[in-house]
Design a protein around this motif. Structure first.
Motif, PDB file in Angstrom:
ATOM      1  N   GLY A  59      45.235  40.468  43.545  1.00  0.00           N
ATOM      2  CA  GLY A  59      44.651  40.167  42.238  1.00  0.00           C
ATOM      3  C   GLY A  59      43.432  41.026  41.948  1.00  0.00           C
ATOM      4  O   GLY A  59      42.962  41.088  40.821  1.00  0.00           O
ATOM      5  N   ALA A  84      30.241  42.467  39.813  1.00  0.00           N
ATOM      6  CA  ALA A  84      30.293  42.527  41.271  1.00  0.00           C
ATOM      7  C   ALA A  84      29.152  41.679  41.846  1.00  0.00           C
ATOM      8  O   ALA A  84      29.310  40.991  42.852  1.00  0.00           O
ATOM      9  CB  ALA A  84      30.181  43.976  41.754  1.00  0.00           C
ATOM     10  N   PHE A  88      33.051  37.212  39.065  1.00  0.00           N
ATOM     11  CA  PHE A  88      33.856  37.351  37.855  1.00  0.00           C
ATOM     12  C   PHE A  88      35.245  36.793  38.164  1.00  0.00           C
ATOM     13  O   PHE A  88      35.973  37.369  38.955  1.00  0.00           O
ATOM     14  CB  PHE A  88      33.918  38.839  37.464  1.00  0.00           C
ATOM     15  N   MET A  91      36.715  37.129  41.589  1.00  0.00           N
ATOM     16  CA  MET A  91      35.834  38.075  42.290  1.00  0.00           C
ATOM     17  C   MET A  91      34.570  37.315  42.699  1.00  0.00           C
ATOM     18  O   MET A  91      33.822  36.840  41.840  1.00  0.00           O
ATOM     19  CB  MET A  91      35.508  39.234  41.339  1.00  0.00           C
ATOM     20  N   PRO A  92      34.349  37.128  44.014  1.00  0.00           N
ATOM     21  CA  PRO A  92      33.190  36.340  44.462  1.00  0.00           C
ATOM     22  C   PRO A  92      31.882  37.092  44.226  1.00  0.00           C
ATOM     23  O   PRO A  92      31.857  38.323  44.308  1.00  0.00           O
ATOM     24  CB  PRO A  92      33.446  36.151  45.958  1.00  0.00           C
TER      25      PRO A  92
HETATM   26  C1  HEC Z   1      37.695  37.538  48.027  1.00  0.00           C
HETATM   27  C2  HEC Z   1      38.250  38.739  47.405  1.00  0.00           C
HETATM   28  C3  HEC Z   1      37.298  39.827  46.923  1.00  0.00           C
HETATM   29  C4  HEC Z   1      36.310  40.481  47.639  1.00  0.00           C
HETATM   30  C5  HEC Z   1      35.880  40.255  49.078  1.00  0.00           C
HETATM   31  C6  HEC Z   1      35.759  41.469  46.729  1.00  0.00           C
HETATM   32  N1  HEC Z   1      36.379  41.413  45.507  1.00  0.00           N
HETATM   33 FE1  HEC Z   1      35.918  42.517  43.854  1.00  0.00          FE
HETATM   34  N2  HEC Z   1      37.383  41.547  42.792  1.00  0.00           N
HETATM   35  C7  HEC Z   1      38.216  40.567  43.299  1.00  0.00           C
HETATM   36  C8  HEC Z   1      39.118  40.132  42.249  1.00  0.00           C
HETATM   37  C9  HEC Z   1      40.222  39.088  42.409  1.00  0.00           C
HETATM   38  C10 HEC Z   1      38.793  40.880  41.095  1.00  0.00           C
HETATM   39  C11 HEC Z   1      39.451  40.795  39.717  1.00  0.00           C
HETATM   40  C12 HEC Z   1      38.726  39.736  38.895  1.00  0.00           C
HETATM   41  C13 HEC Z   1      39.323  39.618  37.502  1.00  0.00           C
HETATM   42  O1  HEC Z   1      39.471  40.674  36.844  1.00  0.00           O
HETATM   43  O2  HEC Z   1      39.620  38.519  37.065  1.00  0.00           O
HETATM   44  C14 HEC Z   1      37.702  41.761  41.475  1.00  0.00           C
HETATM   45  C15 HEC Z   1      37.085  42.634  40.609  1.00  0.00           C
HETATM   46  C16 HEC Z   1      36.039  43.476  40.949  1.00  0.00           C
HETATM   47  C17 HEC Z   1      35.372  44.385  40.046  1.00  0.00           C
HETATM   48  C18 HEC Z   1      35.700  44.578  38.569  1.00  0.00           C
HETATM   49  C19 HEC Z   1      34.916  43.608  37.726  1.00  0.00           C
HETATM   50  C20 HEC Z   1      35.217  43.785  36.251  1.00  0.00           C
HETATM   51  O3  HEC Z   1      34.315  43.539  35.441  1.00  0.00           O
HETATM   52  O4  HEC Z   1      36.339  44.153  35.884  1.00  0.00           O
HETATM   53  C21 HEC Z   1      34.396  45.033  40.750  1.00  0.00           C
HETATM   54  C22 HEC Z   1      33.435  46.079  40.235  1.00  0.00           C
HETATM   55  C23 HEC Z   1      34.456  44.535  42.095  1.00  0.00           C
HETATM   56  N3  HEC Z   1      35.455  43.586  42.194  1.00  0.00           N
HETATM   57  C24 HEC Z   1      33.632  44.973  43.121  1.00  0.00           C
HETATM   58  C25 HEC Z   1      33.668  44.488  44.424  1.00  0.00           C
HETATM   59  C26 HEC Z   1      32.817  44.977  45.480  1.00  0.00           C
HETATM   60  C27 HEC Z   1      31.791  46.087  45.318  1.00  0.00           C
HETATM   61  C28 HEC Z   1      33.131  44.264  46.602  1.00  0.00           C
HETATM   62  C29 HEC Z   1      32.514  44.378  47.985  1.00  0.00           C
HETATM   63  C30 HEC Z   1      31.060  44.335  48.074  1.00  0.00           C
HETATM   64  C31 HEC Z   1      34.184  43.317  46.232  1.00  0.00           C
HETATM   65  N4  HEC Z   1      34.484  43.493  44.910  1.00  0.00           N
HETATM   66  C32 HEC Z   1      34.742  42.357  47.085  1.00  0.00           C
HETATM   67  C33 HEC Z   1      38.212  40.062  44.574  1.00  0.00           C
HETATM   68  C34 HEC Z   1      37.336  40.429  45.597  1.00  0.00           C
END
Ligand code: HEC
Length: 117
Positions: A59, A84, A88, A91-92
């Motif tokens: 996802g 981030a 979101f 996204m934690p």
């Molecule tokens: C537990 C799972 C998980 C982890 C760990 C994770 N992410 Fe995510 N991330 C997601 C998911 C799921 C989405 C999509 C959310 C949505 O669009 O609804 C996402 C989306 C994002 C986005 C896009 C946000 C946007 O506005 O579209 C960014 C930037 C991002 N992550 C950065 C990071 C960074 C940097 C890290 C590590 C420090 C990280 N993520 C760790 C699950 C995770």
């Protein structure tokens, strides 16, 4: 000749998967093997972001896969970094990297979106 045919088929596959926005084997391999150049960042990346962003079907937008990041980048990098940091949807907050600084989150976001390091 056989090699050429193989390349043509690969190109066809790539075009097809890009249209469907599904990562091809090469995209999955990039996500699996690529790391930020900075050792400290790479360590944070491996222990946090990769868990979700380096595999298909979680996802989360796949690291390095432009079709997943392009529409997000259109919102502006600052917005992505804020998401981030604050979280979101699934996204934690902080991407489960509690010792990441704001700069780290920005660098990791840019790395995954492949618009910088
Ligand atoms: C537990 C799972 C998980 C982890 C760990 C994770 N992410 Fe995510 N991330 C997601 C998911 C799921 C989405 C999509 C959310 C949505 O669009 O609804 C996402 C989306 C994002 C986005 C896009 C946000 C946007 O506005 O579209 C960014 C930037 C991002 N992550 C950065 C990071 C960074 C940097 C890290 C590590 C420090 C990280 N993520 C760790 C699950 C995770």
């Amino acid at each position: 000749m056989r090699a050429l045919l193989g390349m043509a088929m690969l190109a066809g596959l790539c075009a097809c998967s890009a249209a469907k926005q599904e990562p091809a084997a090469a995209d999955l391999q990039w996500a699996d093997t690529a790391r930020p150049g900075d050792v400290r960042l790479a360590e944070r990346y491996e222990r946090s972001c990769m868990v979700c962003h380096a595999r298909s079907g979680s996802g989360a937008p796949l690291a390095g896969f432009a079709p997943h990041w392009k529409p997000r980048l259109d919102k502006g990098v600052d917005q992505l970094v804020r998401h981030a940091s604050d979280g979101f949807n699934a996204m934690p907050a902080m991407g489960q990297c509690n010792d990441c600084s704001a700069d780290d989150l920005r660098a990791l976001t840019l790395f995954m979106a492949r618009s910088g390091t």
